[in-house]
Motif scaffolding. Structure first.
Motif, mmCIF file in Angstrom:
data_model
loop_
_atom_site.group_PDB
_atom_site.id
_atom_site.type_symbol
_atom_site.label_atom_id
_atom_site.label_comp_id
_atom_site.label_asym_id
_atom_site.label_seq_id
_atom_site.Cartn_x
_atom_site.Cartn_y
_atom_site.Cartn_z
ATOM 1 N N LEU A 136 30.300 -21.857 6.872
ATOM 2 C CA LEU A 136 29.965 -22.272 7.553
ATOM 3 C C LEU A 136 29.959 -22.721 9.176
ATOM 4 C CD1 LEU A 136 33.259 -23.867 5.571
ATOM 5 C CD2 LEU A 136 31.102 -24.501 4.948
ATOM 6 N N GLU A 137 30.635 -21.964 9.487
ATOM 7 C CA GLU A 137 30.846 -22.748 11.413
ATOM 8 C C GLU A 137 29.250 -22.128 11.642
ATOM 9 O OE1 GLU A 137 31.514 -19.571 15.126
ATOM 10 O OE2 GLU A 137 32.487 -18.780 12.628
ATOM 11 N N ARG A 138 27.895 -20.950 10.275
ATOM 12 C CA ARG A 138 26.863 -20.620 10.854
ATOM 13 C C ARG A 138 26.211 -22.152 11.055
ATOM 14 N NH1 ARG A 138 25.139 -16.101 7.576
ATOM 15 N NH2 ARG A 138 23.182 -17.244 7.499
ATOM 16 N N MET A 139 26.108 -23.090 10.145
ATOM 17 C CA MET A 139 25.837 -24.462 9.172
ATOM 18 C C MET A 139 26.138 -25.052 10.383
ATOM 19 S SD MET A 139 27.396 -24.695 5.346
ATOM 20 C CE MET A 139 26.307 -23.916 4.050
ATOM 21 N N ASN A 141 26.745 -24.383 13.410
ATOM 22 C CA ASN A 141 25.644 -24.337 14.507
ATOM 23 C C ASN A 141 24.592 -24.263 14.459
ATOM 24 O OD1 ASN A 141 28.298 -22.985 15.933
ATOM 25 N ND2 ASN A 141 27.894 -21.146 15.480
ATOM 26 N N ASN A 142 23.869 -24.408 13.523
ATOM 27 C CA ASN A 142 22.180 -24.540 12.528
ATOM 28 C C ASN A 142 22.416 -25.802 12.992
ATOM 29 O OD1 ASN A 142 22.059 -22.208 12.136
ATOM 30 N ND2 ASN A 142 22.053 -22.650 10.179
ATOM 31 N N LEU A 143 23.010 -27.295 12.725
ATOM 32 C CA LEU A 143 23.249 -28.196 13.015
ATOM 33 C C LEU A 143 23.241 -28.482 14.518
ATOM 34 C CD1 LEU A 143 25.271 -30.419 10.472
ATOM 35 C CD2 LEU A 143 22.629 -29.973 10.207
ATOM 36 N N GLY A 147 20.410 -30.173 17.476
ATOM 37 C CA GLY A 147 20.464 -31.525 18.346
ATOM 38 C C GLY A 147 21.924 -32.568 17.561
ATOM 39 N N GLY A 148 22.138 -31.738 16.108
ATOM 40 C CA GLY A 148 22.854 -32.876 15.630
ATOM 41 C C GLY A 148 24.620 -33.392 15.388
ATOM 42 N N SER A 149 24.910 -32.811 16.414
ATOM 43 C CA SER A 149 26.438 -33.021 16.031
ATOM 44 C C SER A 149 27.049 -32.344 18.024
ATOM 45 C CB SER A 149 27.274 -32.281 15.569
ATOM 46 O OG SER A 149 28.901 -32.387 14.985
ATOM 47 N N PRO A 150 28.136 -33.197 18.725
ATOM 48 C CA PRO A 150 28.636 -33.042 19.621
ATOM 49 C C PRO A 150 29.771 -31.939 19.231
ATOM 50 C CG PRO A 150 29.553 -35.315 18.819
ATOM 51 C CD PRO A 150 28.427 -35.063 17.793
#
Length: 154
Positions: A136-139, A141-143, A147-150
């Motif tokens: 979940l942490e990797r997912m 971080n990938n987002l 540029g998908g999430s603050p």
């Protein structure tokens, strides 16, 4: 939701949507029984952790537009869960505090969240949970890299 019930394989995205839908449904029922809309949860959590926070700082902390935060705080005020008080150093700034009723509801919400997590992860081994956390942490971080999430404070 009917098509989702029939999924046996499916994409990760489909499973994440299904998980969030189920989790949100469970939370909605439990929190509305307390008189709280699940959308008010981030506001309540932030005020609980940072008593005396200003409306602007609250909006920034939870990444919600100030007018939306203002409406949410007004609803929480009307329910007797929070109150606003002018900042003694700058009367233009309103500081938000929890009432005793709000603190009691917040403690109950924390209990419900803990209970929901217990249900969510039952039958997982410690190794599986650690692996899931890493995935979940990797997912996330990938987002973020895309540029998908603050970044959110935990």
């Amino acid at each position: 939701m009917e098509c989702m019930e029939e999924m046996s394989g499916g994409s990760i995205n489909s499973w994440l949507i299904r998980l969030m839908h189920c989790y949100s449904s469970v939370n909605f029922k439990k929190f509305t029984a307390l008189g709280i809309h699940p959308g008010q949860l981030p506001v309540m959590n932030c005020i609980y952790r940072k008593e005396g926070i200003s409306l602007r700082a609250l909006a920034d902390a939870i990444h919600i537009k100030p007018p939306t935060v203002t409406v949410t705080v007004q609803r929480l005020e009307k329910s007797g869960l929070v109150y606003k008080k002018a900042d003694p150093a700058d009367q233009r700034i309103s500081r938000i505090y929890m009432t005793e009723k709000g603190k009691n509801i917040q403690r109950e919400m924390i209990h419900l969240i803990d209970e929901n997590e217990r249900i969510l992860i039952q039958d997982f081994s410690e190794e599986e949970l650690e692996m899931l956390r890493r995935f979940l942490e990797r997912m996330v971080n990938n987002l973020r890299q895309d540029g998908g999430s603050p970044k959110h404070e935990e």
